[in-house]
Design an enzyme around this catalytic site. Sequence first.
Site, PDB file in Angstrom:
ATOM      1  N   ASP A  30       0.856  -1.190   0.000  1.00  0.00           N
ATOM      2  CA  ASP A  30       0.000   0.000   0.000  1.00  0.00           C
ATOM      3  C   ASP A  30       0.890   1.238   0.000  1.00  0.00           C
ATOM      4  O   ASP A  30       1.886   1.307   0.725  1.00  0.00           O
ATOM      5  CB  ASP A  30      -0.911  -0.008   1.235  1.00  0.00           C
ATOM      6  CG  ASP A  30      -2.064   0.969   1.094  1.00  0.00           C
ATOM      7  OD1 ASP A  30      -3.222   0.514   0.991  1.00  0.00           O
ATOM      8  OD2 ASP A  30      -1.811   2.193   1.074  1.00  0.00           O
ATOM      9  N   ILE A  31       0.523   2.229  -0.791  1.00  0.00           N
ATOM     10  CA  ILE A  31       1.333   3.440  -0.942  1.00  0.00           C
ATOM     11  C   ILE A  31       1.289   4.312   0.322  1.00  0.00           C
ATOM     12  O   ILE A  31       2.172   5.137   0.536  1.00  0.00           O
ATOM     13  CB  ILE A  31       0.844   4.229  -2.194  1.00  0.00           C
ATOM     14  CG1 ILE A  31       1.945   5.122  -2.737  1.00  0.00           C
ATOM     15  CG2 ILE A  31      -0.428   4.993  -1.899  1.00  0.00           C
ATOM     16  CD1 ILE A  31       1.632   5.692  -4.109  1.00  0.00           C
ATOM     17  N   ASN A  87     -12.634  -3.501   2.671  1.00  0.00           N
ATOM     18  CA  ASN A  87     -13.563  -2.373   2.705  1.00  0.00           C
ATOM     19  C   ASN A  87     -14.464  -2.458   1.473  1.00  0.00           C
ATOM     20  O   ASN A  87     -13.973  -2.648   0.362  1.00  0.00           O
ATOM     21  CB  ASN A  87     -12.792  -1.050   2.696  1.00  0.00           C
ATOM     22  CG  ASN A  87     -11.938  -0.875   3.939  1.00  0.00           C
ATOM     23  OD1 ASN A  87     -12.291  -1.355   5.005  1.00  0.00           O
ATOM     24  ND2 ASN A  87     -10.812  -0.199   3.804  1.00  0.00           N
ATOM     25  N   GLY A  93     -16.017   2.333   3.491  1.00  0.00           N
ATOM     26  CA  GLY A  93     -14.773   3.092   3.372  1.00  0.00           C
ATOM     27  C   GLY A  93     -13.922   2.713   2.172  1.00  0.00           C
ATOM     28  O   GLY A  93     -12.734   3.021   2.122  1.00  0.00           O
ATOM     29  N   GLN A  94     -14.544   2.079   1.172  1.00  0.00           N
ATOM     30  CA  GLN A  94     -13.780   1.695  -0.018  1.00  0.00           C
ATOM     31  C   GLN A  94     -13.516   2.930  -0.876  1.00  0.00           C
ATOM     32  O   GLN A  94     -14.442   3.638  -1.255  1.00  0.00           O
ATOM     33  CB  GLN A  94     -14.564   0.645  -0.823  1.00  0.00           C
ATOM     34  CG  GLN A  94     -13.808   0.138  -2.047  1.00  0.00           C
ATOM     35  CD  GLN A  94     -14.586  -0.948  -2.798  1.00  0.00           C
ATOM     36  OE1 GLN A  94     -15.702  -1.299  -2.424  1.00  0.00           O
ATOM     37  NE2 GLN A  94     -13.988  -1.454  -3.857  1.00  0.00           N
ATOM     38  N   SER A  95     -12.241   3.188  -1.166  1.00  0.00           N
ATOM     39  CA  SER A  95     -11.889   4.371  -1.960  1.00  0.00           C
ATOM     40  C   SER A  95     -11.416   4.007  -3.368  1.00  0.00           C
ATOM     41  O   SER A  95     -11.394   4.879  -4.235  1.00  0.00           O
ATOM     42  CB  SER A  95     -10.812   5.193  -1.247  1.00  0.00           C
ATOM     43  OG  SER A  95      -9.610   4.461  -1.134  1.00  0.00           O
ATOM     44  N   HIS A 100     -10.128  -5.494  -3.545  1.00  0.00           N
ATOM     45  CA  HIS A 100      -8.826  -5.656  -2.895  1.00  0.00           C
ATOM     46  C   HIS A 100      -9.030  -6.065  -1.450  1.00  0.00           C
ATOM     47  O   HIS A 100     -10.024  -5.708  -0.819  1.00  0.00           O
ATOM     48  CB  HIS A 100      -7.976  -4.383  -2.974  1.00  0.00           C
ATOM     49  CG  HIS A 100      -8.649  -3.149  -2.479  1.00  0.00           C
ATOM     50  ND1 HIS A 100      -9.595  -2.473  -3.215  1.00  0.00           N
ATOM     51  CD2 HIS A 100      -8.527  -2.464  -1.313  1.00  0.00           C
ATOM     52  CE1 HIS A 100     -10.025  -1.426  -2.534  1.00  0.00           C
ATOM     53  NE2 HIS A 100      -9.391  -1.397  -1.363  1.00  0.00           N
ATOM     54  N   HIS A 102      -6.924  -5.843   2.167  1.00  0.00           N
ATOM     55  CA  HIS A 102      -5.775  -5.309   2.897  1.00  0.00           C
ATOM     56  C   HIS A 102      -5.224  -6.394   3.813  1.00  0.00           C
ATOM     57  O   HIS A 102      -5.985  -7.048   4.539  1.00  0.00           O
ATOM     58  CB  HIS A 102      -6.190  -4.135   3.799  1.00  0.00           C
ATOM     59  CG  HIS A 102      -6.723  -2.938   3.085  1.00  0.00           C
ATOM     60  ND1 HIS A 102      -5.984  -1.794   2.879  1.00  0.00           N
ATOM     61  CD2 HIS A 102      -7.946  -2.690   2.546  1.00  0.00           C
ATOM     62  CE1 HIS A 102      -6.719  -0.891   2.251  1.00  0.00           C
ATOM     63  NE2 HIS A 102      -7.915  -1.403   2.037  1.00  0.00           N
TER      64      HIS A 102
HETATM   65  P1  AMP Z   1      -9.673   1.288   0.263  1.00  0.00           P
HETATM   66  O1  AMP Z   1      -9.778   2.626   0.911  1.00  0.00           O
HETATM   67  O2  AMP Z   1     -10.074   0.137   1.108  1.00  0.00           O
HETATM   68  O3  AMP Z   1     -10.365   1.289  -1.097  1.00  0.00           O
HETATM   69  O4  AMP Z   1      -8.119   1.043  -0.011  1.00  0.00           O
HETATM   70  C1  AMP Z   1      -7.441   1.587  -1.090  1.00  0.00           C
HETATM   71  C2  AMP Z   1      -5.997   1.591  -0.719  1.00  0.00           C
HETATM   72  O5  AMP Z   1      -5.243   1.818  -1.888  1.00  0.00           O
HETATM   73  C3  AMP Z   1      -5.592   2.703   0.269  1.00  0.00           C
HETATM   74  O6  AMP Z   1      -5.070   2.123   1.465  1.00  0.00           O
HETATM   75  C4  AMP Z   1      -4.539   3.491  -0.497  1.00  0.00           C
HETATM   76  O7  AMP Z   1      -3.484   3.935   0.321  1.00  0.00           O
HETATM   77  C5  AMP Z   1      -4.076   2.492  -1.537  1.00  0.00           C
HETATM   78  N1  AMP Z   1      -3.503   3.062  -2.743  1.00  0.00           N
HETATM   79  C6  AMP Z   1      -3.992   4.098  -3.465  1.00  0.00           C
HETATM   80  N2  AMP Z   1      -3.201   4.315  -4.545  1.00  0.00           N
HETATM   81  C7  AMP Z   1      -2.212   3.379  -4.500  1.00  0.00           C
HETATM   82  C8  AMP Z   1      -1.095   3.083  -5.326  1.00  0.00           C
HETATM   83  N3  AMP Z   1      -0.832   3.786  -6.446  1.00  0.00           N
HETATM   84  N4  AMP Z   1      -0.272   2.070  -4.963  1.00  0.00           N
HETATM   85  C9  AMP Z   1      -0.528   1.352  -3.839  1.00  0.00           C
HETATM   86  N5  AMP Z   1      -1.581   1.581  -3.028  1.00  0.00           N
HETATM   87  C10 AMP Z   1      -2.406   2.581  -3.348  1.00  0.00           C
END
Ligand code: AMP
Length: 114
Positions: A30-31, A87, A93-95, A100, A102
């Site tokens: 995760d970034i 999520n 809280g899915q962004s 995916h 975690h």
């Molecule tokens: P969620 O909020 O559950 O949808 O998780 C999305 C995750 O993707 C978050 O923890 C972000 O930090 C991660 N994320 C977003 N962009 C990147 C990226 N380019 N490389 C790796 N992780 C990312």
Amino acid sequence: MSDCLFCAISAGDIPADIVARSDQALAFRDIDPKAPVHILIIPTEHYDDVPAVAEADPGLAGELLALAALVATQEGVAASGHRLVANTGVEGGQSVGHAHIHLLGGRGLGWPPG
Ligand code: AMP
């Protein structure tokens, strides 16, 4: 899906710190890590979320969990303990709208999460 961040990572169009792969899944760091170990496990093909994977292809859902288990061992958090989180949707809280899971570990994780 053309404007999907994780599809772009899966295709190699956006770089990621990839730690493991299986036939139809990919694991990368995760970034913005929320724990010392914070890995995302995704299907290489696009699904909107983990329930969509489970509904369309239960075998692939199992493959995501199997890759998570492999990565937990690889990252040294299999025995110490870790957390898998999927999520889902707005209130979940899915962004990122690509399925995916975690994998979080490397420190004590409180419950319930904030
Ligand atoms: P969620 O909020 O559950 O949808 O998780 C999305 C995750 O993707 C978050 O923890 C972000 O930090 C991660 N994320 C977003 N962009 C990147 C990226 N380019 N490389 C790796 N992780 C990312």
